[in-house]
Design an enzyme around this catalytic site. Structure first.
Site, short mmCIF file in Angstrom:
data_model
loop_
_atom_site.label_atom_id
_atom_site.label_comp_id
_atom_site.label_asym_id
_atom_site.label_seq_id
_atom_site.Cartn_x
_atom_site.Cartn_y
_atom_site.Cartn_z
N GLY A 12 -0.47 9.54 -6.12
CA GLY A 12 0.34 8.69 -5.04
C GLY A 12 1.42 9.13 -4.69
N GLY A 13 1.40 9.46 -3.49
CA GLY A 13 2.72 10.06 -2.90
C GLY A 13 3.86 9.11 -2.27
N GLY A 14 3.83 7.93 -2.75
CA GLY A 14 4.83 6.85 -2.21
C GLY A 14 5.98 7.12 -3.08
N ALA A 16 6.97 5.57 -5.73
CA ALA A 16 6.74 5.50 -7.32
C ALA A 16 6.41 6.74 -7.50
CB ALA A 16 5.90 4.43 -7.48
N GLY A 17 5.46 7.39 -7.09
CA GLY A 17 4.81 8.83 -7.30
C GLY A 17 5.98 9.79 -7.02
N HIS A 238 3.26 -13.01 3.12
CA HIS A 238 4.50 -13.02 3.64
C HIS A 238 4.55 -13.55 4.88
CE1 HIS A 238 7.82 -10.97 5.67
NE2 HIS A 238 8.19 -10.14 4.74
N SER A 252 9.68 -7.85 9.40
CA SER A 252 10.37 -7.70 8.08
C SER A 252 11.59 -8.96 7.89
CB SER A 252 11.50 -6.52 8.19
OG SER A 252 12.21 -6.61 7.36
N ARG A 299 9.61 -16.03 -0.29
CA ARG A 299 8.75 -15.87 0.67
C ARG A 299 7.67 -17.03 0.27
NH1 ARG A 299 8.10 -9.22 0.70
NH2 ARG A 299 10.14 -9.17 2.06
#
Length: 646
Positions: A12-14, A16-17, A238, A252, A299
């Protein structure tokens, strides 16, 4: 002899990663970063509103302790408190770190970091970069990881898919099975540990605010290999998204954080131009029902209120399931500076200019509070021991999880802008413990028999070969749409046991029909069809976990709303005190507490209906089905109380 360097595989490249990869490299470890798509397109880039930290730059009296309380309360007391407290105390340092890395946070006229309000709090606590905060954070972390890539510590494998863990005879994860999405090659990687930082699973619902890659397949692969899955039933809806046939695009929470007001005409079916409707004929229901928090209730509260107004009261805009989100009282200049990106999205996909007319929105599937079960170790002082190898480890030794893929930080409802914080925090927090884990291994992956890796590769190669030979009458994309429709119709905002039982029957039927799927493309080059079929197999199992967990949890908590169990709690009454009272009676101690007759009657109903009170749902794969048991939540620092936002 040269000192051995640890090696870890980050899937994972988000946020966290990337956060984890950066921190591991700071400890001189080698990282292989595997991403399903180009890292800069990871789903973290879609986060809009901001990231939380109690820095108190506006002198409101905010503090990490208050941030901690708001987060635990917002999650309806179902989050492990030492982890949440540690995250909230680390948050200011994370904001300053990202600022030094060059994130273009908005500033006050004096040049200080600017903050705005988000739901579930009364403080300006959310740092932001216009309405593209996730993108700015992601790009800053990616630059840091690129630096280590240039130094040879990081190897990036973009357009590669995680299929499963390589697990040896002792049950220890020794690496990962990887699928090259361009060549269709399946191969293995060895490492001291594997981390799943693969984001959320909302595509199981078909239509959501999530990307098409947010399918939960990596987490389900771990579950099918024996990992526990926790709190799957807690899916965040949401409150504000742009309705659409193809996708539900997020609007958002920052729109409400900047003063956006939610309302509907008081007259059912009123189809006048919203600008022609006088104030007296507008129903600002969040402001009227929750005067203290107004439009910035958490939410889950906002989504239920919007659902009630539109569905039960029939007051949706023009008789449709929509409400107005109104920003027209602000100047165009103000909105462009602070919300430009999201308002451009709204205008692009609807044709209406939100600077001039109120937006039409409705709740949408957005986030999963549940995820892979992970562990942690406290430091004995209410925080976390960052050097413990247990931190973020799944029930499979050597296999870790981070970010939205895990479950620990948000309880039964996530507060807005805590997601970006939890992603970066988990990467920073868990890295030292992973390095210690690698150092403490008696046997490293290099010493494991090559047969273990080859067996795992052959198993997955055989599975994909079998998928390519599938030649039934069912279209996998149609099955996916039907699966999503089942969940949207029966396992959404309002949950009722008869509907959940119906959903489980329909999911089982889809699982049977899956055997008759036709692989629409059997070529070997850049062929997404076999991958999607494998992901669909995983999503069917995930749908079962969500539904069974929701069926068995007979209570109303956070995003899990069962009206049948929405007991009206008497004033000045704390169920936690009642549990203490029962325990004292059980052990023959003097109770020392007297309860009014109405309280006792309430608690009899509470006991009958709430066997899962303050418990984590744990799903494990047994004989093809999820079996459910419960674990206690750590409530050692804040006593659970009735969650009210009046």
């Amino acid at each position: 002899m040269a000192k051995r360097r640890g090696k870890f595989i980050v899937i994972g490249g988000g946020l966290a990663g990337l956060s984890l990869a950066m921190k591991l490299c700071e400890h001189n470890a080698e990282v292989v970063l595997v991403s399903y798509q180009p890292v800069k397109r990871s789903h973290s880039v879609c986060a809009q509103g901001g990231i939380n930290a109690a820095i108190n730059s506006k002198g409101e009296g905010d503090s990490p302790d208050i941030h901690f309380y708001d987060t635990v309360k917002g999650g309806d007391f179902l989050a492990h408190q030492p982890l949440v407290r540690d995250m909230c105390f680390q948050a200011p340092a994370i904001i300053h770190l990202m600022d030094r890395m060059g994130v273009t946070f908005n500033r006050t006229p004096e040049g200080h970091l600017d903050f705005r309000r988000f739901g579930g709090t009364l403080y300006n606590r959310t740092a932001f970069s216009g309405s593209t905060t996730g993108q700015q954070l992601l790009y800053a972390l990616d630059e840091q990881v690129r630096r280590y890539e240039a130094d040879g510590l990081v190897t990036k494998l973009e357009s590669h898919e995680y299929l499963g863990a390589v697990i040896d005879e002792g049950g220890v994860c020794r690496g990962a099975v990887i699928h090259d999405l361009h060549t269709s090659e399946i191969f293995t990687l060895g490492g001291d540990g594997v981390v799943l930082a693969t984001g959320g699973p909302t595509q199981v619902y078909g239509r959501s605010t999530g990307s098409t890659v947010c399918n939960g397949a990596a987490a389900m692969s771990a579950y099918l290999q024996g990992a526990r899955y926790a709190n799957g039933e807690f899916i965040q809806i949401h409150p504000t998204a742009i309705p659409g046939q193809d996708k539900l695009r997020l609007m958002s929470e920052s729109a409400r954080g900047e003063g956006g007001r939610i309302w509907v005409p008081r007259k059912p079916g009123d189809d006048r131009n919203p600008l022609d409707i006088p104030e007296a004929e507008r129903y600002y229901f969040l402001e009227e029902n929750h005067p203290l928090f107004g439009n910035l209730v958490p939410r889950d509260v906002a989504s239920r209120e919007i659902y009630d107004v539109c569905i039960n009261q029939g007051l949706g805009v023009g008789g449709e399931p929509m409400v107005y989100l109104d920003l027209t009282h602000h100047t165009v200049e103000y909105l462009k500076e602070r919300l430009g990106g999201i308002l451009e999205i709204y205008e692009k996909f609807t044709g209406d200019d939100p600077h001039k007319v109120p937006m039409k929105i409705f709740p949408a599937v957005h986030y999963s509070m549940g995820g892979i079960w992970t562990d942690y170790e406290g430091d004995g002082h209410g925080l976390i021991d960052h050097r413990s190898p247990r931190n973020q480890m799944t029930s499979i030794p050597g296999l870790y999880a981070a970010g939205e893929a895990d479950y620990q930080f948000h309880g039964s409802n996530r507060l807005g802008a805590n997601s970006l914080l939890s992603c970066i925090y988990t990467g920073q927090m868990m890295a030292p413990g992973m390095v210690q884990y690698g150092k403490n291994l008696n046997l490293h992956y290099e010493d494991v028999s090559s047969r273990v890796f080859e067996s795992a590769r052959q198993e997955w190669q055989g599975r994909f070969d079998d998928i390519k030979r599938m030649n039934g009458r069912e279209n996998p994309h149609v099955l996916h749409r039907e699966l999503g429709d089942v969940l949207l119709s029966n396992v959404l905002i309002v949950r009722e046991n008869p509907k959940l039982e119906k959903a489980l029957t329909l999911i089982n039927d889809i699982q049977v029909r899956f055997r008759e799927v036709k692989c629409l493309d059997t070529t070997h080059w850049s062929n997404p069809a076999p991958s999607f079929i494998n992901q669909l197999h995983c999503m069917i199992h995930l749908a079962k976990i969500i539904t069974v967990g929701a069926l068995k949890r007979n209570e109303f908590r956070g995003a899990h709303y069962k009206p049948e169990f929405d007991l009206k709690q008497p004033d000045n009454f704390d169920p936690h005190e009642y549990v203490d009272y029962l325990e004292k009676l059980q052990y023959g101690e003097v109770a020392g507490t007297e309860f009014q007759p109405g309280h006792l009657e309430y608690m009899k109903r509470f006991e009958a209906n709430n066997k899962e009170w303050l418990k984590t749902t744990i799903a494990q794969h047994r004989d093809g089905e999820p079996t459910i048991h419960y674990e206690d939540v750590d409530t050692s620092q804040i006593t659970p109380r009735p969650r009210k936002y009046e």
